[in-house]
Design a protein around this motif. Structure first.
Motif, PDB file in Angstrom:
ATOM      1  N   LYS A  19       0.842  -1.210   0.000  1.00  0.00           N
ATOM      2  CA  LYS A  19       0.000   0.000   0.000  1.00  0.00           C
ATOM      3  C   LYS A  19       0.870   1.250   0.000  1.00  0.00           C
ATOM      4  O   LYS A  19       0.620   2.199  -0.739  1.00  0.00           O
ATOM      5  N   TYR A  20       1.879   1.264   0.867  1.00  0.00           N
ATOM      6  CA  TYR A  20       2.787   2.414   0.931  1.00  0.00           C
ATOM      7  C   TYR A  20       3.496   2.595  -0.413  1.00  0.00           C
ATOM      8  O   TYR A  20       3.618   3.707  -0.913  1.00  0.00           O
ATOM      9  N   ARG A  21       3.995   1.490  -0.998  1.00  0.00           N
ATOM     10  CA  ARG A  21       4.716   1.579  -2.257  1.00  0.00           C
ATOM     11  C   ARG A  21       3.830   2.144  -3.358  1.00  0.00           C
ATOM     12  O   ARG A  21       4.223   3.041  -4.094  1.00  0.00           O
ATOM     13  N   SER A  22       2.594   1.650  -3.460  1.00  0.00           N
ATOM     14  CA  SER A  22       1.704   2.128  -4.522  1.00  0.00           C
ATOM     15  C   SER A  22       1.286   3.579  -4.287  1.00  0.00           C
ATOM     16  O   SER A  22       1.161   4.357  -5.241  1.00  0.00           O
ATOM     17  N   THR A  23       1.098   3.988  -3.044  1.00  0.00           N
ATOM     18  CA  THR A  23       0.740   5.374  -2.744  1.00  0.00           C
ATOM     19  C   THR A  23       1.875   6.314  -3.127  1.00  0.00           C
ATOM     20  O   THR A  23       1.650   7.378  -3.710  1.00  0.00           O
ATOM     21  N   LEU A  24       3.110   5.923  -2.804  1.00  0.00           N
ATOM     22  CA  LEU A  24       4.262   6.753  -3.174  1.00  0.00           C
ATOM     23  C   LEU A  24       4.442   6.779  -4.694  1.00  0.00           C
ATOM     24  O   LEU A  24       4.831   7.808  -5.255  1.00  0.00           O
ATOM     25  N   ALA A  25       4.154   5.673  -5.383  1.00  0.00           N
ATOM     26  CA  ALA A  25       4.276   5.637  -6.840  1.00  0.00           C
ATOM     27  C   ALA A  25       3.261   6.577  -7.484  1.00  0.00           C
ATOM     28  O   ALA A  25       3.565   7.259  -8.461  1.00  0.00           O
ATOM     29  N   ARG A  26       2.032   6.621  -6.934  1.00  0.00           N
ATOM     30  CA  ARG A  26       1.022   7.546  -7.469  1.00  0.00           C
ATOM     31  C   ARG A  26       1.426   8.997  -7.239  1.00  0.00           C
ATOM     32  O   ARG A  26       1.077   9.876  -8.014  1.00  0.00           O
ATOM     33  N   ALA A  27       2.186   9.249  -6.153  1.00  0.00           N
ATOM     34  CA  ALA A  27       2.657  10.606  -5.883  1.00  0.00           C
ATOM     35  C   ALA A  27       3.863  10.953  -6.760  1.00  0.00           C
ATOM     36  O   ALA A  27       4.256  12.116  -6.832  1.00  0.00           O
ATOM     37  N   GLY A  28       4.459   9.947  -7.424  1.00  0.00           N
ATOM     38  CA  GLY A  28       5.579  10.194  -8.318  1.00  0.00           C
ATOM     39  C   GLY A  28       6.922   9.788  -7.762  1.00  0.00           C
ATOM     40  O   GLY A  28       7.959  10.098  -8.354  1.00  0.00           O
ATOM     41  N   ALA A  29       6.963   9.108  -6.621  1.00  0.00           N
ATOM     42  CA  ALA A  29       8.224   8.721  -5.988  1.00  0.00           C
ATOM     43  C   ALA A  29       8.399   7.204  -6.066  1.00  0.00           C
ATOM     44  O   ALA A  29       7.441   6.451  -6.006  1.00  0.00           O
ATOM     45  N   ILE A  30       9.652   6.771  -6.221  1.00  0.00           N
ATOM     46  CA  ILE A  30       9.957   5.342  -6.223  1.00  0.00           C
ATOM     47  C   ILE A  30      10.355   4.948  -4.805  1.00  0.00           C
ATOM     48  O   ILE A  30      11.358   5.424  -4.265  1.00  0.00           O
ATOM     49  N   ALA A  31       9.545   4.074  -4.196  1.00  0.00           N
ATOM     50  CA  ALA A  31       9.802   3.616  -2.835  1.00  0.00           C
ATOM     51  C   ALA A  31      10.651   2.355  -2.868  1.00  0.00           C
ATOM     52  O   ALA A  31      10.547   1.543  -3.783  1.00  0.00           O
TER      53      ALA A  31
END
Length: 186
Positions: A58-70
């Motif tokens: 969930k955290y990874r996908s949320t950061l990806a939608r914000a434009g960041a690679i987690a």
């Protein structure tokens, strides 16, 4: 259960605008400019740790939608090694308890206990009363004398006769009725 941590090292999704990603992350984390500068410093910053796999995703996908690679990493299980104390060399000799009973002036018999091991040897000189169990119906409370009422002098007080004025302030002023002559009913 395997645990994960989420980290960020300043990498952006290909084609993402840095200012827009910073604004998205600032809004997402509710962070000020100083924290955002630290987040985009290029160092690996751990955002959240000890997550299960679903929460980490969930955290990874949320950061990806914000434009960041987690960066999602599995945490290594920490196994703590404990060194056990060596067993005792030889068991301590067991001494049977022989108590010397000497009646006390109050009626209690002090109990002397022989030590069963090295630890209990420190308590060899401790005297404990040998309390027994009282028979059913026996009153265990010490007898106390009845409470005496306090000596209070009431000679300075007197009673007024029935129906007498006790000194309440009386109002002699008669209430004046307001002038209602100017009012009328229709």
């Amino acid at each position: 259960m395997e645990l994960y941590e989420i980290a960020f090292a300043g990498e952006l999704v290909p084609g993402a605008q840095p200012e827009l990603v910073k604004a998205n992350l600032a809004k997402l984390f509710q962070a000020d400019a100083q924290r955002m500068a630290l987040l985009f410093s290029g160092r690996k910053i751990v955002i959240k740790s000890n997550l299960d796999e679903a929460t980490a995703e969930k955290y990874r996908s949320t950061l990806a939608r914000a434009g960041a690679i987690a960066i999602v990493q599995a945490l290594e299980a920490v196994v703590e090694e404990i060194e056990l104390a060596p067993p005792p060399a030889a068991p301590a000799p067991v001494v049977t308890a022989v108590a010397a009973v000497v009646p006390d002036s109050v009626g209690f018999k002090p109990l002397k206990v022989a030590p069963r091991d090295e630890y209990m040897a420190a308590f060899i000189d401790v005297e404990a009363p040998d309390f027994g169990v009282a028979p059913i119906g026996v009153d265990l409370q010490d007898a106390r004398p009845a409470a005496q009422p306090p000596a209070v002098d009431f000679s300075q007080f007197s009673l007024a006769p029935v129906g007498s004025d006790m000194g309440q302030a009386t109002s002699n002023a008669q209430a004046v009725a307001p002038d209602t002559s100017h009012l009328s009913l229709q």
